[in-house]
Design a protein around this motif. Structure first.
Motif, PDB file in Angstrom:
ATOM      1  N   UNK A   1      -1.740 -38.975 -10.481  1.00 21.07           N
ATOM      2  CA  UNK A   1      -1.057 -40.155  -9.935  1.00 21.07           C
ATOM      3  C   UNK A   1      -0.877 -41.218 -11.010  1.00 21.07           C
ATOM      4  N   UNK A   2      -1.958 -41.495 -11.750  1.00 19.67           N
ATOM      5  CA  UNK A   2      -1.897 -42.522 -12.795  1.00 19.67           C
ATOM      6  C   UNK A   2      -0.907 -42.114 -13.886  1.00 19.67           C
ATOM      7  N   UNK A   3      -0.996 -40.860 -14.312  1.00 18.04           N
ATOM      8  CA  UNK A   3      -0.109 -40.382 -15.377  1.00 18.04           C
ATOM      9  C   UNK A   3       1.348 -40.466 -14.944  1.00 18.04           C
ATOM     10  N   UNK A   4       1.652 -39.974 -13.743  1.00 20.89           N
ATOM     11  CA  UNK A   4       3.042 -39.964 -13.262  1.00 20.89           C
ATOM     12  C   UNK A   4       3.588 -41.385 -13.126  1.00 20.89           C
ATOM     13  N   UNK A   5       2.762 -42.280 -12.565  1.00 17.66           N
ATOM     14  CA  UNK A   5       3.195 -43.676 -12.403  1.00 17.66           C
ATOM     15  C   UNK A   5       3.500 -44.298 -13.755  1.00 17.66           C
ATOM     16  N   UNK A   6       2.565 -44.180 -14.674  1.00 19.74           N
ATOM     17  CA  UNK A   6       2.692 -44.810 -15.989  1.00 19.74           C
ATOM     18  C   UNK A   6       3.899 -44.245 -16.753  1.00 19.74           C
ATOM     19  N   UNK A   7       3.999 -42.925 -16.757  1.00 23.28           N
ATOM     20  CA  UNK A   7       5.077 -42.287 -17.507  1.00 23.28           C
ATOM     21  C   UNK A   7       6.454 -42.622 -16.910  1.00 23.28           C
TER      22      UNK A   7
ATOM     23  N   UNK B  16      -4.032 -43.294 -21.102  1.00 19.66           N
ATOM     24  CA  UNK B  16      -3.400 -44.040 -22.195  1.00 19.66           C
ATOM     25  C   UNK B  16      -3.314 -43.182 -23.454  1.00 19.66           C
ATOM     26  N   UNK B  17      -4.423 -42.504 -23.773  1.00 21.09           N
ATOM     27  CA  UNK B  17      -4.415 -41.637 -24.958  1.00 21.09           C
ATOM     28  C   UNK B  17      -3.405 -40.500 -24.795  1.00 21.09           C
ATOM     29  N   UNK B  18      -3.336 -39.929 -23.585  1.00 25.13           N
ATOM     30  CA  UNK B  18      -2.411 -38.813 -23.345  1.00 25.13           C
ATOM     31  C   UNK B  18      -0.954 -39.251 -23.477  1.00 25.13           C
ATOM     32  N   UNK B  19      -0.669 -40.492 -23.084  1.00 26.26           N
ATOM     33  CA  UNK B  19       0.700 -40.984 -23.137  1.00 26.26           C
ATOM     34  C   UNK B  19       1.124 -41.404 -24.547  1.00 26.26           C
ATOM     35  N   UNK B  20       0.160 -41.748 -25.382  1.00 25.99           N
ATOM     36  CA  UNK B  20       0.481 -42.221 -26.728  1.00 25.99           C
ATOM     37  C   UNK B  20       0.419 -41.132 -27.780  1.00 25.99           C
ATOM     38  N   UNK B  21      -0.187 -39.982 -27.410  1.00 24.87           N
ATOM     39  CA  UNK B  21      -0.273 -38.881 -28.370  1.00 24.87           C
ATOM     40  C   UNK B  21      -0.333 -37.565 -27.600  1.00 24.87           C
ATOM     41  N   UNK B  22      -0.098 -36.479 -28.296  1.00 23.26           N
ATOM     42  CA  UNK B  22      -0.164 -35.175 -27.645  1.00 23.26           C
ATOM     43  C   UNK B  22       1.183 -34.686 -27.176  1.00 23.26           C
ATOM     44  N   UNK B  23       1.157 -33.541 -26.489  1.00 23.02           N
ATOM     45  CA  UNK B  23       2.391 -32.859 -26.101  1.00 23.02           C
ATOM     46  C   UNK B  23       3.221 -33.644 -25.095  1.00 23.02           C
ATOM     47  N   UNK B  24       2.535 -34.408 -24.215  1.00 26.30           N
ATOM     48  CA  UNK B  24       3.257 -35.099 -23.153  1.00 26.30           C
ATOM     49  C   UNK B  24       3.414 -36.588 -23.426  1.00 26.30           C
ATOM     50  N   UNK B  25       3.301 -36.982 -24.686  1.00 26.70           N
ATOM     51  CA  UNK B  25       3.415 -38.391 -25.046  1.00 26.70           C
ATOM     52  C   UNK B  25       4.835 -38.895 -24.788  1.00 26.70           C
TER      53      UNK B  25
ATOM     54  N   UNK C 151       7.753 -48.241 -25.440  1.00 24.55           N
ATOM     55  CA  UNK C 151       6.563 -49.058 -25.232  1.00 24.55           C
ATOM     56  C   UNK C 151       6.439 -50.115 -26.318  1.00 24.55           C
ATOM     57  N   UNK C 152       6.275 -51.371 -25.892  1.00 24.07           N
ATOM     58  CA  UNK C 152       6.067 -52.450 -26.858  1.00 24.07           C
ATOM     59  C   UNK C 152       4.587 -52.607 -27.189  1.00 24.07           C
ATOM     60  N   UNK C 153       3.741 -52.650 -26.144  1.00 23.09           N
ATOM     61  CA  UNK C 153       2.314 -52.872 -26.377  1.00 23.09           C
ATOM     62  C   UNK C 153       1.539 -52.561 -25.111  1.00 23.09           C
TER      63      UNK C 153
END
Length: 470
Positions: free
Chosen positions: A64-70, A99-108, A114-116
């Motif tokens: 849920x968190x990942x989908x919302x954020x992405x 946060x780490x998954x969204x900023x790096x890795x295969x699904x980033x 993203x500004x900050x």
């Protein structure tokens, strides 16, 4: 799925060869090549601050968190997500992992979206009015803001922040932890924070985290009335099996040898007992890690003592006896913890104990309501042999008994919001538990009557308060 979850952990343990603690030579070269050093590495992995490789037992919440954020980032859409649950259920840790998954890795996500990312712990703010100043300061440090951020008033800082969010071509993510603190001190600022992520022209994503169980319904109702209701995710307390896997993940990381074998220093029955004890009490992963760390410390002490007297055979592993010793046969509370509490938290503990014992000066109708609640809260938790240990009480009953104690002892009772903060702190320390019974929040005492009386034996005020129990 983003997580392999507990089943993969269990399979990996089955497929790993086990090396006895007696085979010190198997520890390999380099760091941690002595038994004590390896156990010190284990202590570090069991520390609360150690980041897990992947949070166990939270696959639904993670998605849920990942989908919302992405989705907010890729569509450049403002939005807010509200995470609730008692302390130690993985809320902040899962946000950090996402946060780490969204900023790096295969699904980033693409960097251009993203500004900050700004992270604020509202508990650490000296005043709620400093919230927007802190956000602006972090944006300045990240290069998003180039002009000075110090302004005369809170309103001026809010205006500057809103203008900045409108000007941004990319999204700014604000992670606000412990937001219940804002509600207790300055409700308006809390609503202004959510409104930032509601206005479509603001390029703002808000992830808000709260611990208080009685906070969610009140907050959501008011945010709904203001037109800025967030998407919500509730984090339930960890189950026994989830706590077992959380502990085992830390053990696997610390005890995996260069050969790929696992050093066998923790009896599986001890892991199971620790998880069962903690899940019955608070379901807090941090408490389970604390118990295991203390048990490892006991093993280290036994090894040092054996080496000092020249014993050839060293103590082999952490056992059920170590877990029993750390939890005092079922209690996760030591007298030192109870003694270290602030006075008004100690009075709240005494108030709940008096309610359980029937020594309450509350009205008979309140007692009947509390007793009825207790039948719905049967538990195998701490103090299960104590006939009063499973009773749960509505906050109104606890507040009334606490206020009576203060009045009788010529003390000024805490305001309701501050008293709630004290109850939250007691729950975080595993002294009490707080849960929902239908639409009401109820409180149960986890520390035993005997441990409380022992802790306050030398405190004249508290001993007097508890005299009616004898």
């Amino acid at each position: 799925k983003l997580s392999s979850e507990a089943s993969t952990l269990k399979r990996s343990r089955v497929n790993s060869a086990v090396v006895s603690i007696d085979d010190v030579g198997a520890l390999g070269e380099g760091g941690g090549n002595t038994l004590i050093e390896r156990l010190e590495i284990l202590q570090q992995e069991l520390h609360r601050s150690a980041e897990p490789t992947e949070l166990v037992g939270r696959s639904a919440e993670r998605q849920i968190i990942f989908d919302f954020w992405r989705e907010c980032l890729t569509s450049k859409r403002s939005g807010s997500l509200y995470l609730s649950g008692v302390p130690g259920t993985g809320k902040t840790a899962l946000v950090n992992e996402t946060r780490r998954a969204l900023l790096s890795g295969e699904r980033a996500v693409p960097e251009a979206s993203l500004s900050a990312v700004v992270s604020v712990n509202c508990m650490k703010l000296s005043s709620p009015t400093h919230l927007f100043t802190e956000i602006l300061d972090q944006l300045k440090a990240s290069g998003v803001v180039t002009h000075p951020t110090a302004h005369v008033s809170h309103k001026e800082n809010l205006s500057v922040l809103e203008a900045l969010l409108r000007e941004q071509s990319h999204m700014v993510v604000i992670v606000a932890d412990e937001i219940d603190q804002l509600h207790q001190k300055n409700e308006l600022i809390l609503y202004q924070l959510f409104e930032l992520a509601t206005k479509p022209d603001n390029h703002c994503i808000l992830i808000a985290i709260a611990n208080r169980l009685d906070f969610t319904s009140t907050l959501l109702d008011r945010l709904h009335n203001r037109g800025c209701e967030p998407q919500t995710v509730h984090f339930p307390s960890y189950s026994r099996d989830q706590l077992m896997d959380i502990v085992q993940e830390r053990l696997d990381r610390a005890l995996c040898l260069p050969t790929g074998e696992m050093l066998d220093v923790f009896d599986s029955k001890a892991v199971r007992l620790c998880a069962a004890r903690v899940s019955n009490v608070v379901g807090d992963a941090r408490r389970a890690l604390d118990v295991c760390a203390e048990a490892v410390a006991r093993l280290q002490e036994r090894i040092r003592n054996a080496e000092a007297i020249g014993k050839a055979a060293l103590p082999s592993k952490v056992t059920v006896a170590d877990i029993n010793a750390v939890t005092k046969g079922g209690s996760l509370q030591s007298t030192s913890v109870l003694q270290s509490l602030p006075l008004h938290q100690q009075l709240l503990v005494c108030a709940i104990l008096l309610l359980q014992s029937g020594s309450s000066s509350s009205s008979s109708s309140t007692n009947r309501r509390s007793t009825a609640l207790s039948s719905a809260h049967k538990s195998k938790s701490v103090g299960a042999n104590d006939p009063t240990a499973s009773q749960a009480f509505e906050l109104t009953a606890v507040r009334g008994q606490y206020s009576n104690l203060c009045r009788r002892n010529r003390l000024k009772a805490l305001p309701n919001a501050t008293m709630q903060t004290s109850l939250d702190a007691l729950a975080g320390n595993g002294v009490i538990s707080m849960s929902r019974n239908r639409s009401k929040v109820v409180v149960s005492l986890l520390a035993t009557k005997e441990s409380i009386q022992e802790a306050y034996e030398d405190n004249r005020l508290l001993k007097t308060v508890l005299e009616s129990l004898n």
